[in-house]
Design a protein around this motif. Structure first.
Motif, mmCIF file in Angstrom:
data_model
loop_
_atom_site.group_PDB
_atom_site.id
_atom_site.type_symbol
_atom_site.label_atom_id
_atom_site.label_comp_id
_atom_site.label_asym_id
_atom_site.label_seq_id
_atom_site.Cartn_x
_atom_site.Cartn_y
_atom_site.Cartn_z
ATOM 1 N N PRO A 312 68.890 62.178 65.820
ATOM 2 C CA PRO A 312 67.814 61.363 66.803
ATOM 3 C C PRO A 312 66.656 62.195 66.754
ATOM 4 O O PRO A 312 66.009 61.710 67.764
ATOM 5 N N LEU A 313 66.026 62.974 65.997
ATOM 6 C CA LEU A 313 65.023 63.654 66.124
ATOM 7 C C LEU A 313 63.776 62.606 65.880
ATOM 8 O O LEU A 313 62.829 62.846 66.616
ATOM 9 N N GLN A 314 63.905 61.758 65.145
ATOM 10 C CA GLN A 314 62.869 60.770 64.812
ATOM 11 C C GLN A 314 62.567 59.893 65.901
ATOM 12 O O GLN A 314 61.463 59.829 66.756
ATOM 13 N N PRO A 315 63.578 59.305 66.810
ATOM 14 C CA PRO A 315 63.433 58.516 67.902
ATOM 15 C C PRO A 315 62.856 59.440 69.056
ATOM 16 O O PRO A 315 62.088 58.944 69.838
ATOM 17 N N MET A 316 63.337 60.652 69.094
ATOM 18 C CA MET A 316 62.643 61.446 70.187
ATOM 19 C C MET A 316 61.217 61.772 69.892
ATOM 20 O O MET A 316 60.519 62.043 70.864
ATOM 21 N N LEU A 317 61.043 61.960 68.605
ATOM 22 C CA LEU A 317 59.542 62.166 68.247
ATOM 23 C C LEU A 317 58.508 60.968 68.593
ATOM 24 O O LEU A 317 57.571 61.211 69.169
ATOM 25 N N VAL A 318 59.026 60.007 68.396
ATOM 26 C CA VAL A 318 58.007 58.573 68.402
ATOM 27 C C VAL A 318 58.418 57.903 69.681
ATOM 28 O O VAL A 318 57.718 56.951 69.899
ATOM 29 N N ASP A 319 59.219 58.374 70.512
ATOM 30 C CA ASP A 319 59.593 57.526 71.627
ATOM 31 C C ASP A 319 58.439 57.361 72.453
ATOM 32 O O ASP A 319 57.858 56.227 72.942
ATOM 33 N N ASP A 320 57.545 58.231 72.743
ATOM 34 C CA ASP A 320 56.432 58.167 73.836
ATOM 35 C C ASP A 320 55.190 57.464 73.162
ATOM 36 O O ASP A 320 54.750 56.630 73.605
ATOM 37 N N ALA A 321 55.008 57.677 71.713
ATOM 38 C CA ALA A 321 54.244 56.956 70.991
ATOM 39 C C ALA A 321 54.385 55.154 70.956
ATOM 40 O O ALA A 321 53.583 54.563 71.147
ATOM 41 N N ILE A 322 55.707 54.837 70.946
ATOM 42 C CA ILE A 322 55.763 53.517 70.857
ATOM 43 C C ILE A 322 55.678 52.884 72.211
ATOM 44 O O ILE A 322 55.380 51.911 72.406
ATOM 45 N N ARG A 323 56.234 53.931 73.243
ATOM 46 C CA ARG A 323 55.921 53.257 74.692
ATOM 47 C C ARG A 323 54.170 53.082 74.761
ATOM 48 O O ARG A 323 53.905 51.964 75.600
ATOM 49 N N ARG A 324 53.255 54.052 74.268
ATOM 50 C CA ARG A 324 52.121 53.683 74.636
ATOM 51 C C ARG A 324 51.568 52.783 73.864
ATOM 52 O O ARG A 324 50.671 51.769 74.346
ATOM 53 N N ILE A 325 52.024 52.391 72.398
ATOM 54 C CA ILE A 325 51.635 51.255 71.677
ATOM 55 C C ILE A 325 51.901 50.115 72.294
ATOM 56 O O ILE A 325 51.259 49.178 72.629
ATOM 57 N N ASP A 326 53.206 49.964 72.636
ATOM 58 C CA ASP A 326 53.824 48.563 73.210
ATOM 59 C C ASP A 326 52.628 48.224 74.580
ATOM 60 O O ASP A 326 52.566 47.019 75.083
ATOM 61 N N ARG A 327 52.569 49.229 75.461
ATOM 62 C CA ARG A 327 51.756 48.857 76.599
ATOM 63 C C ARG A 327 50.292 48.458 76.264
ATOM 64 O O ARG A 327 49.783 47.589 77.214
ATOM 65 N N ALA A 328 49.814 48.955 75.150
ATOM 66 C CA ALA A 328 48.430 48.425 74.987
ATOM 67 C C ALA A 328 48.276 47.634 73.958
ATOM 68 O O ALA A 328 46.962 47.033 73.380
#
Length: 381
Positions: A312-328
């Motif tokens: 699960p390292l990749q989803p942990m790495l990108v989780d915050d980034a994807i949330r930032r992308i989706d919000r904007a």
């Protein structure tokens, strides 16, 4: 219709709808099929809320729950390390690369009140996509009344099968190869989802047309088989059942329905996409998952960038980034909008109209009947 699936679950038509959206699950079950709620992104409390809501909506109609416990992931020998241990395993090079993507595409930071407590990592300290995460979800599901519990990656763990059977429910699992299906059957799985490479999300490399008959032949009468991958219309449903499946499992086709909670910017991309606009990429989960081609997948596919980490390292790495992308991502032309993507299969090329989920079910059945009748005329004397 009468197949092994309609008999097993008491549904009118053998159409199972995988969706993370409770409204889609309820709409398909009420239309005569069976909705299956994808629970991986749910917190425990949200899963409780959504299952109770679904049951209030559909009455005594059946529905299912889909969990994710991959056969192999970091820390799997202990059921999944805790988050702190896993976070320490993420290389600085990968953190820097994700930060660089966000900087170059000018993706704004999350507001202070959204930086913690949400997303895959904000619930209970257990790593996403792990047994430690799925076991509490399983107990929540079994405290309700889903007729089917599915593991979406590999054979369900023995304790998961035992618990589901204790409660009198059926167990399902996805398979991308005949040998996977054989392992599932030997483990005690009731329903095999034969998912071809065309599908959205986690897929193997074998196409649906080849995969379904291979799995049907491999499992015989030991389990019911659902065809999956590239199925969103009645003709495709008829083809899957002509290949030996007793029903179909559909996921992508619900993403552009009126009830879907798909991000509006991503939904617009889906409606405009062709069947050539998807790619199997490890960039979101660490395992190959078919998704829409965007700047996000292209960044991870460059020769000069680090390879995605495992699960699960990749989803942990990108989780915050994807949330930032989706919000904007709501603003067309912005870097966040260019990056925004989601899992979807090649059937996206025919998903060019938003419609109610029930209408999708009815149109599939109408086209299925027309297809079968057309074939029957070719056998006339």
């Amino acid at each position: 219709m009468k197949t092994a699936i309609t008999e097993m679950f008491g549904v009118d038509v053998p159409i199972l709808a995988f969706s993370h959206c409770r409204d889609v699950v309820a709409a398909v079950s009420k239309a005569g099929g069976m909705g299956v709620l994808g629970a991986v992104a749910h917190s425990d409390s949200q899963l409780e809320i959504d299952l109770a809501w679904i049951e209030d909506e559909i009455g005594d109609r059946p529905y299912g729950v889909d969990l994710i416990v991959p056969a192999k992931y970091a820390g799997d020998d202990a059921g999944g390390m805790d988050l702190a241990d896993l976070v320490a395993m993420i290389p600085d090079e990968h953190r820097a690369f994700v930060d660089d993507i966000l900087r170059r595409y000018e993706v704004p930071e999350l507001p202070d009140d959204e930086r913690s407590g949400r997303g895959l990592l904000g619930s209970d300290g257990a790593a996403p996509f792990s047994a430690n995460r799925a076991d509490p979800q399983l107990e929540i599901a079994l405290a309700h009344r889903p007729a089917l519990v599915v593991n979406a990656l590999g054979p369900p763990p023995a304790h998961m099968i035992e618990r589901v059977r204790e409660e009198g429910r059926k167990v399902g699992a996805l398979a991308g190869a005949a040998q996977h299906a054989e392992r599932h059957v030997n483990a005690g799985v009731d329903v095999i989802i034969a998912q071809g490479s065309e599908a959205g999300g986690h897929t193997g490399e074998i196409g649906t047309m080849v995969l379904i008959p291979e799995i049907v032949d491999a499992v015989g009468d030991a389990a019911a088989v659902l065809g999956a991958g590239g199925i969103g219309r009645g003709r495709q449903m008829a083809a899957a059942m002509a290949l030996g499946a007793q029903g179909v499992w559909c996921g992508s086709v619900w993403l552009t329905t009126d009830e879907a909670e798909t991000h509006p910017a991503v939904k617009e991309k889906f409606l405009a996409a062709t069947s050539a606009d998807t790619v199997r990429s490890r960039s979101r989960t660490g395992k190959h998952a078919r998704q829409l081609v965007t700047a996000w997948t292209e960044e991870w596919d460059r020769a000069d960038t680090p390879d995605p980490l495992g699960m699960p390292l990749q989803p942990m790495l990108v989780d915050d980034a994807i949330r930032r992308i989706d919000r904007a991502a709501h603003h067309e032309g912005t870097g966040a909008n260019r990056l925004a993507n989601y899992f979807v299969g090649q059937v996206v090329g025919t998903m060019n109209e938003s419609k109610p989920a029930a209408r999708v079910v009815y149109e599939m059945i109408e086209e299925f009947i027309e297809s079968v009748e057309r074939l029957n005329t070719q056998l006339a004397d």
